[in-house]
Design a protein around this motif. Structure first.
Motif, mmCIF file in Angstrom:
data_model
loop_
_atom_site.group_PDB
_atom_site.id
_atom_site.type_symbol
_atom_site.label_atom_id
_atom_site.label_comp_id
_atom_site.label_asym_id
_atom_site.label_seq_id
_atom_site.Cartn_x
_atom_site.Cartn_y
_atom_site.Cartn_z
ATOM 1 N N UNK A 77 0.819 -1.213 0.000
ATOM 2 C CA UNK A 77 0.000 0.000 0.000
ATOM 3 C C UNK A 77 0.853 1.263 0.000
ATOM 4 N N UNK A 78 2.070 1.183 0.481
ATOM 5 C CA UNK A 78 2.966 2.339 0.371
ATOM 6 C C UNK A 78 3.284 2.625 -1.091
ATOM 7 N N UNK A 79 3.489 1.554 -1.883
ATOM 8 C CA UNK A 79 3.713 1.751 -3.316
ATOM 9 C C UNK A 79 2.474 2.354 -3.978
ATOM 10 N N UNK A 135 5.461 6.154 -13.600
ATOM 11 C CA UNK A 135 5.839 4.942 -14.327
ATOM 12 C C UNK A 135 6.642 3.994 -13.442
ATOM 13 N N UNK A 136 7.539 4.557 -12.626
ATOM 14 C CA UNK A 136 8.363 3.723 -11.743
ATOM 15 C C UNK A 136 7.505 2.984 -10.716
ATOM 16 N N UNK A 137 6.537 3.675 -10.138
ATOM 17 C CA UNK A 137 5.708 3.029 -9.117
ATOM 18 C C UNK A 137 4.747 2.020 -9.730
ATOM 19 N N UNK A 138 4.329 2.221 -10.974
ATOM 20 C CA UNK A 138 3.562 1.188 -11.658
ATOM 21 C C UNK A 138 4.405 -0.084 -11.798
ATOM 22 N N UNK A 139 5.679 0.091 -12.145
ATOM 23 C CA UNK A 139 6.583 -1.046 -12.217
ATOM 24 C C UNK A 139 6.824 -1.670 -10.856
ATOM 25 N N UNK A 141 4.796 -1.708 -8.274
ATOM 26 C CA UNK A 141 3.598 -2.458 -7.880
ATOM 27 C C UNK A 141 3.570 -3.810 -8.576
ATOM 28 N N UNK A 142 3.947 -3.843 -9.849
ATOM 29 C CA UNK A 142 3.987 -5.113 -10.580
ATOM 30 C C UNK A 142 5.004 -6.070 -9.953
ATOM 31 N N UNK A 296 -7.655 6.871 -13.723
ATOM 32 C CA UNK A 296 -7.951 5.437 -13.778
ATOM 33 C C UNK A 296 -7.109 4.642 -12.788
ATOM 34 N N UNK A 297 -5.875 5.067 -12.523
ATOM 35 C CA UNK A 297 -4.987 4.321 -11.624
ATOM 36 C C UNK A 297 -5.619 3.999 -10.268
ATOM 37 N N UNK A 298 -6.250 4.966 -9.579
ATOM 38 C CA UNK A 298 -6.881 4.610 -8.293
ATOM 39 C C UNK A 298 -7.955 3.541 -8.435
ATOM 40 N N UNK A 299 -8.684 3.543 -9.549
ATOM 41 C CA UNK A 299 -9.724 2.538 -9.758
ATOM 42 C C UNK A 299 -9.132 1.141 -9.923
ATOM 43 N N UNK A 300 -7.940 1.052 -10.511
ATOM 44 C CA UNK A 300 -7.314 -0.249 -10.773
ATOM 45 C C UNK A 300 -6.522 -0.739 -9.575
ATOM 46 N N UNK A 301 -5.726 0.149 -8.973
ATOM 47 C CA UNK A 301 -4.760 -0.289 -7.974
ATOM 48 C C UNK A 301 -5.177 -0.021 -6.531
#
Length: 320
Positions: A77-79, A135-139, A141-142, A296-301
């Protein structure tokens, strides 16, 4: 930032081609009659402000919910929180940029050229840095989800709070440094290629990790199906649901970010070509898509978490 004209400054400054068209569109007498017919999408100032404000509210709620609930104080959740902060900065920087441009155009804000130039530099670093960190935090999280699936028993020993903290600090520091260098040396081809390569690397990382996770989930589903002797329905359900989730994750990422980096690629490959010039005319649309990604990011993650949604309800009810 050009003092005159409502161009989106970041893309105009990145491009060695002619500046982007104003968001209100080109007048008929400004169109190049000898060039190709271009499809140019006009993005009104009000739409930029509206998208930015929606993203701002969403991401502030995510940060508030994670800050309030101690059960959400974990590396995962920090990410997600840092992604929300990055998206929040994308929105704030674009809203402030649009507001300043409108004030300058209306003559309500009197500023010397040197002051406007300094403001432009600060805003460009903020916009670019927030995009890189997003972009870095999307990576990140993955990667976090990948470790939680393939190294479930060792997850809490691998992804510890100190390690997550160091990773977060490194991402923020790297984003600020890279965006500063990028804005300072934007006219160098190597800088543009570096940013495009970074996007391709993030896309490849996310695609490989999520496809591998989907394959593992389907394999696990088939194993359960064999135990219960209901093989085909389970396999089909796993494949369809997993493919839909993967399509949403990577599809949204590509739809929102790819046009932006396509623009940068064309700046390097064909800065003066008339066909590429048609793409340059739509830079405002590309930035609008980036802001849409922040929505959209909050809706997905984030909002898919039941714990976070429950905390969000408490936040909205002001029950701190």
């Amino acid at each position: 930032m050009p003092v005159l004209g409502p161009e989106r400054r970041l893309l105009a400054s990145l491009s060695s081609a002619p500046p982007a068209a104003p968001r209100l569109g080109l007048a008929a007498n400004q169109t190049n009659q000898t060039g190709p017919q271009c499809l140019e999408v006009s993005i009104p100032d009000g739409l930029f402000l509206s998208l930015g404000l929606v993203s701002l509210v969403e991401n502030v709620l995510v940060v508030a919910a994670i800050a309030k609930n101690r059960n959400l104080h974990s590396p995962m959740y920090y990410f997600v929180c840092c992604l929300a902060v990055s998206d929040l900065l994308v929105s704030v920087s674009n809203v402030l940029e649009t507001a300043v441009l409108l004030l300058l155009e209306a003559g309500a804000l009197a500023a010397q050229a040197a002051v406007v130039q300094q403001l432009d530099n600060v805003m460009n670093v903020l916009i670019c840095g927030s995009m890189v960190s997003s972009l870095c935090f999307l990576g990140a999280i993955a990667v976090d989800r990948y470790v939680s699936i393939f190294y479930a028993l060792r997850y809490h020993s691998i992804v510890t709070l100190p390690r997550a903290g160091r990773a977060i600090a490194a991402i923020w520091a790297g984003s600020v440094l890279s965006s500063t260098l990028f804005i300072a040396y934007y006219h160098h081809t190597a800088v543009l290629l570096g940013l495009v390569s970074f996007f391709v690397a993030m896309l490849a990382l996310m695609a490989v990790l999520y496809v591998h996770m989907l394959a593992r989930a389907c394999q696990h589903g088939r194993h359960i199906a064999r135990l219960h002797k209901t093989q085909h329905p389970t396999r089909q359900g796993c494949g369809l649901k997993g493919a839909a989730t993967l399509t949403i994750l990577l599809g949204v990422f590509l739809l929102c970010w790819a046009p932006f980096f396509l623009h940068l690629s064309l700046v390097v490959l064909c800065p003066q070509h008339p066909t590429c010039g048609c793409v340059f005319k739509n830079v405002n649309l590309f930035l609008a898509l980036v802001i849409c990604n922040s929505i959209v990011d909050p809706l997905i993650y984030a909002f898919r978490s039941q714990e976070l949604r429950k905390t969000l309800q408490e936040v909205l009810q002001c029950s701190w």
